[in-house]
Scaffold this active site. Structure first.
Site, PDB file in Angstrom:
ATOM      1  N   HIS A 208       0.804  -1.227   0.000  1.00 16.18           N
ATOM      2  CA  HIS A 208       0.000   0.000   0.000  1.00 16.18           C
ATOM      3  C   HIS A 208       0.833   1.270   0.000  1.00 16.18           C
ATOM      4  CE1 HIS A 208       1.076  -0.350   4.293  1.00 16.18           C
ATOM      5  NE2 HIS A 208       0.950   0.966   4.312  1.00 16.18           N
TER       6      HIS A 208
HETATM    7  C1  UD1 Z   1      -0.972   5.830   6.252  1.00 11.73           C
HETATM    8  C2  UD1 Z   1       0.409   6.220   6.760  1.00 11.73           C
HETATM    9  C3  UD1 Z   1       1.377   5.077   6.527  1.00 11.73           C
HETATM   10  C4  UD1 Z   1       0.858   3.769   7.087  1.00 11.73           C
HETATM   11  C5  UD1 Z   1      -0.559   3.504   6.625  1.00 11.73           C
HETATM   12  C6  UD1 Z   1      -1.086   2.320   7.390  1.00 11.73           C
HETATM   13  C7  UD1 Z   1       0.746   8.646   6.484  1.00 11.73           C
HETATM   14  C8  UD1 Z   1       1.491   9.710   5.753  1.00 11.73           C
HETATM   15  N1  UD1 Z   1       0.936   7.381   6.063  1.00 11.73           N
HETATM   16  O1  UD1 Z   1      -0.877   5.663   4.854  1.00 11.73           O
HETATM   17  O2  UD1 Z   1       2.598   5.375   7.177  1.00 11.73           O
HETATM   18  O3  UD1 Z   1       1.682   2.729   6.635  1.00 11.73           O
HETATM   19  O4  UD1 Z   1      -1.390   4.646   6.902  1.00 11.73           O
HETATM   20  O5  UD1 Z   1      -2.076   1.644   6.709  1.00 11.73           O
HETATM   21  O6  UD1 Z   1       0.036   8.966   7.409  1.00 11.73           O
HETATM   22  N2  UD1 Z   1      -8.591   5.644   2.610  1.00 11.73           N
HETATM   23  C9  UD1 Z   1      -9.841   5.105   2.503  1.00 11.73           C
HETATM   24  N3  UD1 Z   1     -10.355   4.469   3.585  1.00 11.73           N
HETATM   25  C10 UD1 Z   1      -9.690   4.358   4.763  1.00 11.73           C
HETATM   26  C11 UD1 Z   1      -8.402   4.901   4.842  1.00 11.73           C
HETATM   27  C12 UD1 Z   1      -7.863   5.553   3.756  1.00 11.73           C
HETATM   28  O7  UD1 Z   1     -10.482   5.188   1.463  1.00 11.73           O
HETATM   29  O8  UD1 Z   1     -10.226   3.783   5.730  1.00 11.73           O
HETATM   30  C13 UD1 Z   1      -8.043   6.420   1.483  1.00 11.73           C
HETATM   31  C14 UD1 Z   1      -7.927   7.896   1.891  1.00 11.73           C
HETATM   32  O9  UD1 Z   1      -9.091   8.588   1.609  1.00 11.73           O
HETATM   33  C15 UD1 Z   1      -6.758   8.382   1.091  1.00 11.73           C
HETATM   34  C16 UD1 Z   1      -5.918   7.114   0.847  1.00 11.73           C
HETATM   35  O10 UD1 Z   1      -6.719   5.994   1.211  1.00 11.73           O
HETATM   36  O11 UD1 Z   1      -7.167   8.904  -0.122  1.00 11.73           O
HETATM   37  C17 UD1 Z   1      -4.624   7.114   1.642  1.00 11.73           C
HETATM   38  O12 UD1 Z   1      -4.915   7.200   3.032  1.00 11.73           O
HETATM   39  P1  UD1 Z   1      -3.924   7.955   4.029  1.00 11.73           P
HETATM   40  O13 UD1 Z   1      -4.419   7.814   5.408  1.00 11.73           O
HETATM   41  O14 UD1 Z   1      -3.621   9.304   3.518  1.00 11.73           O
HETATM   42  O15 UD1 Z   1      -2.536   7.185   3.859  1.00 11.73           O
HETATM   43  P2  UD1 Z   1      -2.188   5.634   3.951  1.00 11.73           P
HETATM   44  O16 UD1 Z   1      -1.704   5.172   2.621  1.00 11.73           O
HETATM   45  O17 UD1 Z   1      -3.281   4.894   4.584  1.00 11.73           O
HETATM   46  N1  UDP Z   2      -3.203  -5.835   8.685  1.00  7.79           N
HETATM   47  C1  UDP Z   2      -4.536  -6.108   8.913  1.00  7.79           C
HETATM   48  N2  UDP Z   2      -5.340  -6.298   7.838  1.00  7.79           N
HETATM   49  C2  UDP Z   2      -4.893  -6.240   6.556  1.00  7.79           C
HETATM   50  C3  UDP Z   2      -3.515  -5.942   6.343  1.00  7.79           C
HETATM   51  C4  UDP Z   2      -2.704  -5.736   7.429  1.00  7.79           C
HETATM   52  O1  UDP Z   2      -4.971  -6.185  10.054  1.00  7.79           O
HETATM   53  O2  UDP Z   2      -5.684  -6.428   5.630  1.00  7.79           O
HETATM   54  C5  UDP Z   2      -2.351  -5.632   9.864  1.00  7.79           C
HETATM   55  C6  UDP Z   2      -1.009  -6.305   9.819  1.00  7.79           C
HETATM   56  O3  UDP Z   2      -1.070  -7.657  10.184  1.00  7.79           O
HETATM   57  C7  UDP Z   2      -0.219  -5.442  10.793  1.00  7.79           C
HETATM   58  C8  UDP Z   2      -0.774  -4.048  10.555  1.00  7.79           C
HETATM   59  O4  UDP Z   2      -2.054  -4.237   9.943  1.00  7.79           O
HETATM   60  O5  UDP Z   2      -0.533  -5.827  12.123  1.00  7.79           O
HETATM   61  C9  UDP Z   2       0.127  -3.246   9.668  1.00  7.79           C
HETATM   62  O6  UDP Z   2      -0.535  -2.099   9.218  1.00  7.79           O
HETATM   63  P1  UDP Z   2      -0.235  -1.405   7.815  1.00  7.79           P
HETATM   64  O7  UDP Z   2       0.424  -2.378   6.911  1.00  7.79           O
HETATM   65  O8  UDP Z   2      -1.489  -0.764   7.380  1.00  7.79           O
HETATM   66  O9  UDP Z   2       0.735  -0.217   8.223  1.00  7.79           O
HETATM   67  P2  UDP Z   2       2.309  -0.114   8.464  1.00  7.79           P
HETATM   68  O10 UDP Z   2       2.688  -1.129   9.477  1.00  7.79           O
HETATM   69  O11 UDP Z   2       2.978  -0.319   7.152  1.00  7.79           O
HETATM   70  O12 UDP Z   2       2.494   1.286   8.918  1.00  7.79           O
END
Ligand code: UD1
Ligand code: UDP
Length: 361
Positions: A208
């Site tokens: 992601h």
């Molecule tokens: C964020 C974190 C990243 C972390 C990840 C965990 C930042 C800069 N990055 O990235 O470090 O690894 O979370 O998963 O904060 N969206 C949805 N539904 C949701 C959540 C997000 O549609 O429930 C969409 C948002 O609207 C946005 C995009 O996904 O357009 C990205 O979401 P955002 O929270 O900005 O960053 P992540 O890629 O989730």
């Molecule tokens: N995870 C989850 N559901 C998913 C994918 C990941 O619960 O569909 C869990 C995963 O096992 C780990 C955590 O989410 O515990 C990691 O989060 P993510 O990869 O979103 O963020 P990051 O660790 O890269 O910041």
């Protein structure tokens, strides 16, 4: 002591579930959910299955550019902190919610406690790196998960505020493993609404990161590598790249890569634990593969958790089909000796250090 904890993203709910349990035994905690992650499968599921207390405040802030999201959080968090008047603000990791809470707190002269401090990539092109650096430098107490993070904090002259406690993600992992809570599902909900049966042998993919999903071609290379394996791949897709993944499934005629809805924590770790291999760009998933002794390929240019890389347990790959396939051939040797991520009691160490040190703040 009254502590306001700010969470907003999936991995923070998981860490907070472990720490809140201990923290609430010694202090009063007010929980704020910024809203950064908001889909039920990205948020509610973790509160329910990990019994994380419901947030006292839900700010409902998500999406937009980094600046838009962070700016809206600054304004909303200032109101909450002004109302609650906490003794300290606690934040996790490196998301925009982390940065916003740290910055707001410092401007209000509130001490910041940073859990998962010190990780560095040495690359400001990574959107989370700036969040980590700024938050560490604004914090009064820094809790590092691993020795390499302590070393990074030492290089930035932050050792006097830092403590090596271990990784709360290991605490959660060991806690639920002891409860035998990691159950494999029989079927998994596909992105198209159809269910996909759990294969006996599979690769678990999570992907992601902005670096891997900002254009179709990068993610296409990763998916093509997995499509060419003899075993199927299970890929729970983050909402950030749901549309891209669906588009690529059609374009690349994917048959062996199964796109599924995001799963809950307990299922995710069960899927990691039983996988033949893990391919990921997630900080959390690469550690869970290490905890479960499952070989991992991290498709990312930087080693954010270098301790997982001992003996080839976790190897970096470029987002290129040939490199990913080559790295999947690695035969790791699992290191012996103590776990660099601690003993599963990071949260207890955080709470007792917090209680002792706070008196001196
Ligand atoms: C964020 C974190 C990243 C972390 C990840 C965990 C930042 C800069 N990055 O990235 O470090 O690894 O979370 O998963 O904060 N969206 C949805 N539904 C949701 C959540 C997000 O549609 O429930 C969409 C948002 O609207 C946005 C995009 O996904 O357009 C990205 O979401 P955002 O929270 O900005 O960053 P992540 O890629 O989730
Ligand atoms: N995870 C989850 N559901 C998913 C994918 C990941 O619960 O569909 C869990 C995963 O096992 C780990 C955590 O989410 O515990 C990691 O989060 P993510 O990869 O979103 O963020 P990051 O660790 O890269 O910041």
């Amino acid at each position: 002591m009254k502590i306001v904890t700010v969470v907003g993203a999936r991995p923070q709910f998981i860490k907070a579930a472990a720490l809140s349990r201990v923290l609430r035994g010694a202090h009063r905690e007010v929980l704020v959910h910024t809203g950064q992650h908001y889909d039920p499968l990205m948020s509610d599921v973790f509160f329910t299955e990990l019994q994380l207390p419901r947030p006292d405040y839900e700010l409902g802030i998500s999406g937009g550019t980094h600046a838009q999201m962070t700016a809206r959080m600054l304004v909303a968090l200032e109101e909450v902190f002004a109302k609650e008047k906490p003794d300290a603000v606690l934040v996790y990791g490196d998301t925009n919610s982390t940065l916003a809470a740290a910055l707001t707190a410092v401007k209000m002269c509130l001490p910041v406690i940073h859990v998962e401090a010190g990780n560095r990539l040495e690359a400001l092109t990574n959107p989370e790196e700036v969040n980590r650096i700024v938050t560490d430098h604004l914090s009064t107490l820094l809790f590092a998960c691993v020795p390499s993070a302590m070393e990074a904090l030492r290089k930035e002259n932050l050792s006097h505020r830092a403590l090596l406690v271990g990784d709360p993600m290991l605490d959660v992992f060991l806690y639920y493993r002891a409860k035998d809570a990691f159950h494999l599902p029989q079927t998994l909900p596909g992105l198209d609404g159809q269910h996909c049966r759990l294969p006996q042998t599979y690769v678990y993919l999570t992907c992601h990161r902005e670096e891997n999903t900002r254009d179709d071609e990068t993610l296409a290379q990763i998916l093509l590598a997995l499509e060419s394996l003899p075993v199927p791949t299970l890929y729970p897709v983050h909402p950030r790249n749901r549309e891209t993944a669906l588009r690529l499934r059609e374009r690349l005629r994917l048959r062996r890569v199964c796109l599924i809805e995001p799963v809950g924590y307990l299922e995710s770790v069960a899927l990691v634990t039983h996988a033949q291999r893990v391919v990921t760009d997630s900080g959390g998933v690469q550690r869970e593969a290490f905890f479960a002794c499952v070989p991992c390929v991290t498709v990312f240019p930087y080693a954010i958790w270098p301790e997982t890389m001992a003996g080839g347990c976790n190897v970096l790959a470029k987002p290129e089909k040939a490199d990913i396939l080559a790295k999947l051939q690695t035969r790791p040797e699992w290191p012996e000796g103590s776990n660099p991520f601690g003993d599963g009691h990071a949260c207890e160490k955080i709470v007792s250090a917090l209680t002792e040190r706070f008196i001196l703040l």
